[in-house]
Design an enzyme around this catalytic site. Structure first.
Site, short mmCIF file in Angstrom:
data_model
loop_
_atom_site.label_atom_id
_atom_site.label_comp_id
_atom_site.label_asym_id
_atom_site.label_seq_id
_atom_site.Cartn_x
_atom_site.Cartn_y
_atom_site.Cartn_z
N LYS A 8 -6.88 9.89 -2.06
CA LYS A 8 -5.92 10.74 -1.34
C LYS A 8 -5.09 11.58 -2.32
O LYS A 8 -5.65 12.42 -3.00
CB LYS A 8 -5.06 9.85 -0.45
CG LYS A 8 -5.86 8.82 0.39
CD LYS A 8 -6.75 9.43 1.43
CE LYS A 8 -7.68 8.43 2.09
NZ LYS A 8 -7.05 7.26 2.69
N ASP A 21 0.87 -1.18 0.00
CA ASP A 21 0.00 0.00 0.00
C ASP A 21 0.91 1.22 0.00
O ASP A 21 1.59 1.51 0.98
CB ASP A 21 -0.91 -0.03 1.24
CG ASP A 21 -1.88 1.16 1.27
OD1 ASP A 21 -1.61 2.19 0.61
OD2 ASP A 21 -2.90 1.07 1.99
C1 LIG Z 1 -7.38 6.05 3.16
C2 LIG Z 1 -6.48 4.90 3.08
C3 LIG Z 1 -6.95 3.65 2.65
C4 LIG Z 1 -8.41 3.43 2.30
O1 LIG Z 1 -8.78 4.12 1.17
P1 LIG Z 1 -10.33 4.49 0.84
O2 LIG Z 1 -10.22 5.15 -0.48
O3 LIG Z 1 -10.79 5.40 1.92
O4 LIG Z 1 -11.06 3.20 0.83
C5 LIG Z 1 -6.06 2.63 2.55
N1 LIG Z 1 -4.76 2.77 2.87
C6 LIG Z 1 -4.26 3.94 3.30
C7 LIG Z 1 -2.83 4.05 3.64
C8 LIG Z 1 -5.11 5.04 3.42
O5 LIG Z 1 -4.62 6.20 3.87
#
Ligand SMILES: *Cc1c(COP(=O)(O)O)cnc(C)c1O
Length: 393
Positions: A205, A180
């Site tokens: 994000k 991630d």
């Molecule tokens: C926000 C976030 C997620 C989840 O993403 P969504 O678009 O809200 O489902 C996963 N991993 C990280 C590191 C995040 O900051």
């Protein structure tokens, strides 16, 4: 070509039908099929064209090509959210009796997926500090199928050595390393180039950057992405909406500009906070005081990003005072927006962990997570200074 050119132009389509410079939003659920033979072919071959928007759409495909190019991947798959990407990236490789290893500091809902949902379907798991490759090596079992790493980690910004974990993953047959990379965005880090098998992002994000849409993406090898698409996303149904994909793509054109400013601002804010009397610790990869994580970030990233966590004096009350006293910065969950956001990780993004679990991984009660935006950094520092000075100890 340079990343700043590629982030704007990769995968871009100028509509062949009208010449429209920005590609249109194909806001349709289904596609008219020219004849029965084509109808059968397009329904059965995921990459041949479009038949129904749950299987793929031109707008989402444009977004997928952009991400694949920026991540150096063979293919990518857009999803309805980051969590949808994480669910599909891992579940497509896991089943009853298989084993998952994941990091002790990861996004709160990913933690819940792995500890509460997947075990329900017979998936075993081990939580380890993935910043310690030896710990990952020790956690490996013959039935390990996925190693899941978040780096930089949400919320404590710990950095995992992707290349070292890839080596451990690939010493055993059929182990997929999923990273991630949301906090870095493709602008600051490319996990596939470091040996990961798949990279996932919450496109909500930094990729979108303006807080206007939810989305996610998985990038990796063509065969893996094909399987994530069919049958996984086809049957989970967590597809990316064309309008959201289009908004994210508009945001992505300024990813380079924004990331440069996020990094520059965050470095100055972190240095300011580190010297403030009401702050006990700043977790930011750009600070030499962050030790081995600082060194690793220098090695595997192209910049230190816009995210940090801060331990505030006075515990949760001190944190609450700061969050309620800031005027430019908004008290809101989420991150990576052009405007600055602040939130309380223990009770917001990571409330699903027990206090013991949180404290063991340095998510302390007085900790706020700060997403440093692109405003003038002097204004941000002044805002934080006045808010911190309101704390009564
Ligand atoms: C926000 C976030 C997620 C989840 O993403 P969504 O678009 O809200 O489902 C996963 N991993 C990280 C590191 C995040 O900051």
């Amino acid at each position: 070509m340079d990343l700043n050119t590629r982030v704007i132009h990769e995968g871009q389509v100028h509509d062949p039908a009208t010449g429209s410079h920005v590609s249109p939003i194909y806001q349709t659920s289904t596609y008219v099929l020219p004849n029965f033979k084509e109808a059968v072919r397009l329904n059965q071959d995921v990459n041949a064209g479009f038949s129904y928007s749950r299987f793929g759409s031109p707008t989402v495909a444009e977004f997928e090509r952009k991400i694949a190019a920026l991540e150096g991947a063979e293919a990518a798959l857009g999803t309805a959210s980051g969590l949808a990407a994480i669910s599909i990236a891992t579940m497509s490789k896991l089943g009853a009796g298989s084993h998952l290893i994941f990091g002790d500091v990861i996004y709160g809902c990913s933690f819940t997926l792995f500890t509460q949902i997947l075990p329900h379907y017979g998936v075993e798991y081990t939580i380890v500090d993935t910043t310690d490759p030896e710990a990952v090596k020790k956690a490996m079992r013959p039935n390990t199928k996925v190693i899941y790493v978040e780096t930089p980690a949400n919320p404590t910004l710990k950095i995992t050595d992707i290349a070292a974990i890839a080596e451990i993953a690939h010493a055993q047959k059929d182990v997929t390393l999923v990273v991630d990379s949301t906090f870095a965005s493709p602008y600051l880090q490319n996990p596939l180039a470091l040996g990961a098998d798949a990279v996932v992002h919450s496109a909500t994000k930094y990729l979108c950057g303006h807080g206007t849409a939810l989305g996610g993406v998985i990038a990796g090898k063509q065969a893996y992405i094909d399987r994530c698409r069919m049958p996984f996303i086809q049957c989970f149904g967590s597809v990316l909406d064309p309008f959201a994909a289009w908004q994210i793509m508009q945001g992505m054109k300024s990813l380079g500009l924004r990331m440069e400013r996020h990094c520059e601002n965050a470095q100055k804010v972190a240095e300011f906070l580190e010297g403030h009397k009401n702050v006990t610790k700043v977790y930011y990869p750009g600070l030499p005081s962050f030790g081995k994580y600082h060194e690793l970030a220098k090695k595997q990233m192209r910049g230190f990003g816009g995210m940090m966590s801060v331990d505030i004096k006075g515990g949760q009350d001190g944190a609450a005072t700061v969050m309620e006293s800031v005027e430019i910065i908004s008290l809101a969950t989420s991150l990576g927006n052009i405007d600055s956001l602040i939130q309380h990780s223990p009770s917001m993004s990571h409330f699903d962990m027990t206090p013991e679990e949180r404290h063991a991984v340095e998510i302390f009660d007085g900790q706020v997570r700060l997403s440093v935006g692109c405003e003038c950094v002097d204004d941000l520092i002044a805002d934080l200074d006045q808010a911190l000075n309101k704390i009564k100890l």
